[in-house]
Design an enzyme around this catalytic site. Structure first.
Site, PDB file in Angstrom:
ATOM      1  N   TYR A   1       1.950 -35.048 -16.113  1.00 50.02           N
ATOM      2  CA  TYR A   1       2.106 -33.852 -16.951  1.00 50.02           C
ATOM      3  C   TYR A   1       0.779 -33.094 -17.050  1.00 50.02           C
ATOM      4  CZ  TYR A   1       3.046 -30.994 -21.095  1.00 50.02           C
ATOM      5  OH  TYR A   1       3.185 -29.931 -21.974  1.00 50.02           O
TER       6      TYR A   1
ATOM      7  N   TRP B   1       3.566 -40.804 -16.697  1.00 50.23           N
ATOM      8  CA  TRP B   1       4.169 -39.568 -17.205  1.00 50.23           C
ATOM      9  C   TRP B   1       3.088 -38.631 -17.739  1.00 50.23           C
ATOM     10  CZ3 TRP B   1       4.291 -36.185 -21.091  1.00 50.23           C
ATOM     11  CH2 TRP B   1       5.354 -35.275 -21.160  1.00 50.23           C
TER      12      TRP B   1
ATOM     13  N   CYS C   1      -9.038  -1.243   1.396  1.00 53.93           N
ATOM     14  CA  CYS C   1      -8.440   0.049   1.069  1.00 53.93           C
ATOM     15  C   CYS C   1      -8.751   0.429  -0.378  1.00 53.93           C
ATOM     16  CB  CYS C   1      -6.931  -0.019   1.286  1.00 53.93           C
ATOM     17  SG  CYS C   1      -6.029   1.482   0.858  1.00 53.93           S
TER      18      CYS C   1
ATOM     19  N   ASP D   1      10.274 -39.587 -16.401  1.00 53.07           N
ATOM     20  CA  ASP D   1      10.788 -38.742 -17.477  1.00 53.07           C
ATOM     21  C   ASP D   1      12.280 -38.981 -17.664  1.00 53.07           C
ATOM     22  OD1 ASP D   1      10.036 -36.075 -19.115  1.00 53.07           O
ATOM     23  OD2 ASP D   1      12.067 -35.883 -18.296  1.00 53.07           O
TER      24      ASP D   1
ATOM     25  N   ARG E   1     -12.625  -2.633   6.303  1.00 55.31           N
ATOM     26  CA  ARG E   1     -13.030  -2.407   4.915  1.00 55.31           C
ATOM     27  C   ARG E   1     -11.800  -2.404   4.009  1.00 55.31           C
ATOM     28  NH1 ARG E   1     -14.886   1.702   7.810  1.00 55.31           N
ATOM     29  NH2 ARG E   1     -13.637   3.198   6.630  1.00 55.31           N
TER      30      ARG E   1
ATOM     31  N   CYS F   1      -4.670   0.801  -2.293  1.00 59.42           N
ATOM     32  CA  CYS F   1      -3.900  -0.386  -2.698  1.00 59.42           C
ATOM     33  C   CYS F   1      -4.773  -1.496  -3.256  1.00 59.42           C
ATOM     34  CB  CYS F   1      -3.061  -0.900  -1.535  1.00 59.42           C
ATOM     35  SG  CYS F   1      -4.030  -1.593  -0.163  1.00 59.42           S
TER      36      CYS F   1
ATOM     37  N   CYS G   1       0.832  -1.210   0.000  1.00 57.81           N
ATOM     38  CA  CYS G   1       0.000   0.000   0.000  1.00 57.81           C
ATOM     39  C   CYS G   1       0.863   1.255   0.000  1.00 57.81           C
ATOM     40  CB  CYS G   1      -0.910   0.010   1.219  1.00 57.81           C
ATOM     41  SG  CYS G   1      -2.106   1.381   1.192  1.00 57.81           S
TER      42      CYS G   1
END
Length: 489
Positions: free
Chosen positions: A424, A420, A69, A440, A67, A72, A42
């Site tokens: 993946y 494999w 900001c 692999d 609450r 930011c 911020c």
């Protein structure tokens, strides 16, 4: 917008004082004197330490009565990986993000992750500082806040996109959560052009966006996506109602810019989730580095590519098809087969653009398709049809919140799919950070080094020290293998 267990107070103090973007989303600073909560980055003047309280998530700060900001903008914070309870919290958070509580109950969510309702609430409070319902409500509210700030969408559409069925309930929730009506946010922002929607997608640095684009570009499917040196473009949605996306990096800020044309605003949360997963924007590089730096080979990779991320996938079925097409062929060969598949079996978009004018075929369409015609061997065509049928029938899915071992078992049960391919797909389609294809050959060779290639069992054993970040280890080792080839050429 959800975070892991709160870092130590001294770490939070230093990160807040330095406005360190690496901690963005890992904690939130609540200021008692103002009643607001902020990101660590911020730009507002630093409050006195005695007026500060730290919370592990935006939902926890909101539940305590603070609450968000306006400077930011906590709605921009990236998410974070949560450890604990066999990853039950992480799985539940993923399901909440996918809309599990839009229609379902906390009890149903708890059953999905293997816990009781009371137990799920307890671990949520311990990890995020808020209940599942509070997390869900804060996510909806912060999404609405972002759309109000960054788009010109009508308030009614923003309410629907954020999951509110009633405009009255939306106004009441926004007033309670933000301390002002939705229209007040609109009056405070500058002019936002109508037409194309543009949203900010923040990440924790570093992120090597060109490296991600290079990886995705080699695997891009013509007609569906287009990847340039600094841009990712894609078309999605039904054939007669296309949605066009464009993703670019924002200079000098840790964020990407997502531009969206077309589509129903109610689909915005899903589009944002998919883009964040595709570029791994919720990764925590500091935690990954801490988990991998103890291995010499990986320490080299971390120094060479500190911004490496695990490239995700837009759609799980699409990625799984691409993985099967790539079995026993080169990346270029698999890309050629994918192009033929889309040309032969993907519908043409009547309102498409040049290079973005196709629909990826559905599981039902591929389950009975003559796939041998695109140049596939009979065995691999049969595997692809079996995969498509399993997805069409619901026996395999790529939804959020799945356990890695269960997902892998479901895929390897299909003919022609081994560990494999399953790992993946889990690594990229599910975004699972611990997926690890131990079989692999490249991983086995790089880890074995001069002593020779490791066995699959040895590779699996070596990887245990990298949990839960083994997917990142895979990418680093693959790139290190490519480095070795270039150095020895």
């Amino acid at each position: 917008m959800d975070a892991q267990t709160l870092p130590p107070p001294d770490v939070c103090d230093r990160a807040r004082a330095a406005k360190d973007a690496r901690f963005d989303g890992l904690f939130f600073t609540a200021v008692r004197s103002t009643g607001i909560y902020c990101r660590p980055v911020c730009p507002a003047p630093t409050p006195k330490r005695q007026n500060i309280r730290y919370y592990p998530s935006a939902a926890a700060a909101a539940a305590a009565g603070y609450r968000p900001c306006l400077r930011c903008r906590p709605e921009l914070s990236p998410g974070a990986f949560v450890r604990g309870g066999e990853q039950a919290v992480q799985r539940a958070l993923a399901l909440i993000a996918d809309g599990a509580l839009d229609e379902g109950s906390v009890e149903q969510l708890a059953r999905e992750v293997g816990l009781g309702g009371r137990q799920l609430r307890r671990v949520f409070l311990a990890e995020t500082g808020a209940t599942p319902i509070a997390v869900h409500g804060t996510r909806r509210l912060l999404l609405a806040k972002q759309l109000l700030t960054e788009t010109a969408l009508p308030v009614t559409q923003i309410a629907l996109a954020s999951g509110f069925r009633s405009l009255r309930r939306f106004h009441a929730a926004f007033l309670e959560g933000c301390g002002m009506p939705p229209g007040a946010i609109r009056r405070q922002r500058g002019e936002t052009p109508a037409g194309t929607l543009a949203l900010r997608l923040v990440y924790r640095p570093p992120l090597d966006f060109p490296l991600l684009l290079a990886f995705l570009g080699k695997r891009a499917i013509d007609g569906i996506e287009r990847v340039g040196a600094d841009t990712y473009e894609r078309v999605c949605g039904p054939a007669d109602a296309p949605v066009f996306l464009r993703v670019t990096a924002v200079p000098d800020r840790p964020e990407l810019r997502l531009e969206i044309e077309g589509g129903d605003p109610r689909g915005l949360p899903d589009l944002v989730r998919r883009v964040r997963r595709l570029f791994d924007l919720d990764a925590d590089p500091a935690s990954v580095q801490a988990g991998l730096a103890g291995t010499p080979q990986l320490a080299i990779g971390l120094r060479r590519r500190p911004g490496l991320r695990v490239p995700g996938a837009w759609d799980g079925f699409e990625l799984a098809v691409r993985a099967v097409l790539g079995q026993q062929v080169s990346v270029a060969g698999a890309t050629t087969l994918a192009r033929r598949l889309v040309q032969n079996h993907g519908a043409q978009r009547p309102a498409g653009r040049p290079g973005l004018d196709r629909v990826f075929p559905t599981p039902a369409e591929l389950a009975e398709a003559p796939l041998e015609a695109i140049g596939l061997p009979k065995s691999r065509a049969a595997t692809l049809r079996a995969l498509a049928a399993a997805v069409a029938e619901g026996r395999v899915h790529f939804g959020a919140g799945q356990r890695l071992d269960e997902f892998v078992r479901g895929l390897v049960a299909l003919p022609g799919i081994g560990p494999w391919t399953a790992h993946y797909v889990a690594m990229r389609a599910l975004g699972h950070p611990d997926a690890f294809p131990a079989g692999d050959l490249v991983l086995q060779q790089v880890l074995g080094g001069a002593d020779g290639r490791l066995s699959e069992r040895e590779t699996e054993a070596r990887s245990q020290a990298w949990r839960p970040w083994r997917a990142y280890a895979v990418l680093h080792l693959w790139f290190l293998s490519g480095d070795a080839v270039k150095e020895n050429a």
